[in-house]
Design an enzyme around this catalytic site. Structure first.
Site, short mmCIF file in Angstrom:
data_model
loop_
_atom_site.label_atom_id
_atom_site.label_comp_id
_atom_site.label_asym_id
_atom_site.label_seq_id
_atom_site.Cartn_x
_atom_site.Cartn_y
_atom_site.Cartn_z
N SER A 184 0.82 -1.22 0.00
CA SER A 184 0.00 0.00 0.00
C SER A 184 0.84 1.26 0.00
O SER A 184 0.32 2.35 -0.20
CB SER A 184 -1.00 0.08 1.14
OG SER A 184 -0.91 -0.94 2.03
N ALA A 217 -0.35 0.75 10.50
CA ALA A 217 0.38 -0.53 10.46
C ALA A 217 0.11 -1.31 9.16
O ALA A 217 -1.00 -1.23 8.63
CB ALA A 217 -0.06 -1.38 11.66
N PRO A 218 1.12 -2.02 8.65
CA PRO A 218 2.48 -2.16 9.18
C PRO A 218 3.42 -0.99 8.87
O PRO A 218 4.53 -0.94 9.38
CB PRO A 218 2.98 -3.44 8.49
CG PRO A 218 2.23 -3.47 7.19
CD PRO A 218 0.88 -2.87 7.46
N GLY A 219 2.98 -0.04 8.01
CA GLY A 219 3.82 1.16 7.88
C GLY A 219 4.18 1.56 6.45
O GLY A 219 5.12 2.34 6.26
N GLY A 220 3.44 1.09 5.47
CA GLY A 220 3.75 1.45 4.06
C GLY A 220 3.68 2.96 3.82
O GLY A 220 4.54 3.52 3.14
N ASP A 236 -2.05 3.21 15.46
CA ASP A 236 -2.66 1.92 15.09
C ASP A 236 -2.46 0.97 16.26
O ASP A 236 -1.39 0.98 16.89
CB ASP A 236 -1.95 1.36 13.83
CG ASP A 236 -2.81 0.33 13.09
OD1 ASP A 236 -3.30 -0.62 13.74
OD2 ASP A 236 -2.99 0.48 11.88
N ASP A 256 -7.06 4.44 19.16
CA ASP A 256 -8.09 4.52 18.12
C ASP A 256 -7.87 5.80 17.31
O ASP A 256 -7.85 6.90 17.87
CB ASP A 256 -9.46 4.55 18.81
CG ASP A 256 -10.60 4.51 17.79
OD1 ASP A 256 -10.36 4.88 16.62
OD2 ASP A 256 -11.72 4.12 18.17
N ASP A 272 -5.58 5.63 6.28
CA ASP A 272 -5.88 4.48 5.40
C ASP A 272 -6.73 3.46 6.16
O ASP A 272 -6.63 2.25 5.92
CB ASP A 272 -4.55 3.87 4.93
CG ASP A 272 -4.72 2.84 3.83
OD1 ASP A 272 -5.74 2.88 3.14
OD2 ASP A 272 -3.81 2.00 3.66
N LYS A 301 -13.25 4.32 1.21
CA LYS A 301 -13.65 3.02 0.66
C LYS A 301 -15.06 3.19 0.11
O LYS A 301 -15.91 3.83 0.76
CB LYS A 301 -13.68 1.94 1.75
CG LYS A 301 -12.42 1.87 2.57
CD LYS A 301 -11.26 1.28 1.82
CE LYS A 301 -9.97 1.61 2.55
NZ LYS A 301 -8.76 1.30 1.80
#
Ligand SMILES: C[S@@+](CC[C@H](N)C(=O)[O-])C[C@H]1O[C@@H](n2cnc3c(N)ncnc32)[C@H](O)[C@@H]1O
Length: 361
Positions: A184, A217-220, A236, A256, A272, A301
């Site tokens: 991502s 997460a994971p951090g892209g 996250d 949160d 995201d 989304k």
């Protein structure tokens, strides 16, 4: 008769058509869209002479949401034994071009035509250069798009660099960096390419800037910002990539994202989190109207139905919040190549409002 050929993500032909239809009507241009689900192409036909060109000139490509690329031109039926002659004849009817782009639809059928476009590319370019329809040193001339719907049906069209995507078919050639923790990562990089002119990157994505990444997460996405030497608060409950944390530029907050408030305003907020678009746009509206960030990139989304109208509603919501807070700024959405059932929204504050940032707001 000339028409516009629009490229979009397969399955979003209805959205691209609805968008053009509405914008053409607002410009008083009569036209109709021709779509076939899953083809990744939309024809927008204007029966009146010169109207398709007028529409293309009046619309700002950058503001189109579901259209990846466009060209103004017309269709040709070409015989398999000689495709080049009819293309050259069609080129004689249009402007001189600076660049030749051979395109297909972004579908499996389109990909199956790669061998043919590769085979034709060189000989076609050489004839175009010889006939002087292609002039590589005329930088302000349009690009010539030759789009193969099939081996026998071809669209010959033109687009202008100042009002079109900078890549054939609107598809950027970006590679996932080896060290990035997720694919991502490309979404944020592509968003920057789309929303921020390259000559402004050093100013708007500058080393030392503070950023917040919600749903990091994971951090892209965090990786992209760290790569530009920004300081990132990654929010996250999930684990962040170890190497990224070792950079010393990331603070991981397990919380949160909807409740998180920055201690002080930051330059960038990106988000995201997979959620309903109304929730994501409300979050974006809150950050912008409270002066918590100056620029934001948030993914919306999309639901299954009424996707175009849902995006318009989300944008309206953010715009209203900005107006109420007396903030002047820009808001835009785009379905990027890396976006699936989603669009990417970008907001930039140009002039701050009257809201005073307080730690407990
Ligand atoms: C699509 S992933 C993000 C991928 C990330 N942008 C990247 O490039 O690696 C969505 C993330 O949102 C997180 N998430 C979901 N709901 C959240 C919430 N309410 N607050 C913070 N994070 C949330 C999930 O834990 C998940 O890690």
């Amino acid at each position: 008769m000339q028409e516009l050929l629009l490229h979009c993500r397969p399955g979003f032909e209805g959205e691209a058509a609805a968008e053009l239809q509405e914008l053409a009507a607002a410009q008083g241009v009569a036209g109709y869209a021709v779509t076939r689900e899953g083809t990744a192409l939309v024809r927008f036909v204007c029966p009146e002479e010169g109207e398709a060109q007028l529409l293309m000139r009046r619309l700002d490509f950058q503001s189109l949401i579901f259209v990846r690329q466009w060209a103004l031109g017309s269709w040709l039926d070409v015989p398999a034994e000689d495709r080049i002659t009819p293309i050259i004849t069609a080129c004689a009817q249009g402007p001189l071009a600076s660049t030749l782009w051979l395109e297909t639809a972004d579908t499996n059928d389109g990909k199956a035509m790669a061998a043919l476009t590769k085979k034709l590319g060189r000989p076609l370019e050489s004839v175009l250069l010889k006939t002087r329809f292609l002039r590589p040193n005329k930088a302000d001339a349009p690009r010539l798009h030759i789009c193969f719907e099939s081996g026998e049906r071809i669209f010959v069209g033109w687009s202008w660099a100042n009002n079109a995507a900078p890549w054939p078919m609107g598809i950027p050639r970006l590679k996932v960096p080896r060290e990035a923790p997720s694919r991502s990562t490309l979404k944020l990089e592509e968003a920057w390419h789309h929303f921020i002119p390259r000559d402004q990157w050093d100013r708007r994505l500058a080393p030392g800037m503070q950023a917040v990444d919600l749903g990091a997460a994971p951090g892209g996405w965090t990786w992209q910002m760290v790569n530009r030497h920004m300081k990132v608060i990654a929010v996250d409950n999930g684990p962040m990539n170890r190497a990224l944390m070792d950079s010393g530029q990331v603070e991981h907050v397990e919380a949160d994202g909807y409740l998180f408030k920055p201690r002080a305003p930051v330059q960038w907020m990106v988000c995201d989190i997979v959620d309903k678009p109304a929730r994501s746009s409300a979050l974006l509206a809150r950050w912008i109207s409270r002066g918590w960030c100056r620029e934001a990139i948030v993914n919306f989304k999309l639901p299954m139905k009424r996707r175009y109208y849902e995006v318009l509603q989300c944008m309206e919501h953010v715009q209203e919040a900005m107006d109420e807070a007396g903030i002047r700024g820009t808001i835009a959405c785009k379905q990027l190549y890396s976006d699936r059932e989603e669009v990417t929204c970008h907001v930039r504050v140009l002039q701050a409002g009257s809201y005073k940032v307080q730690p407990d707001h």
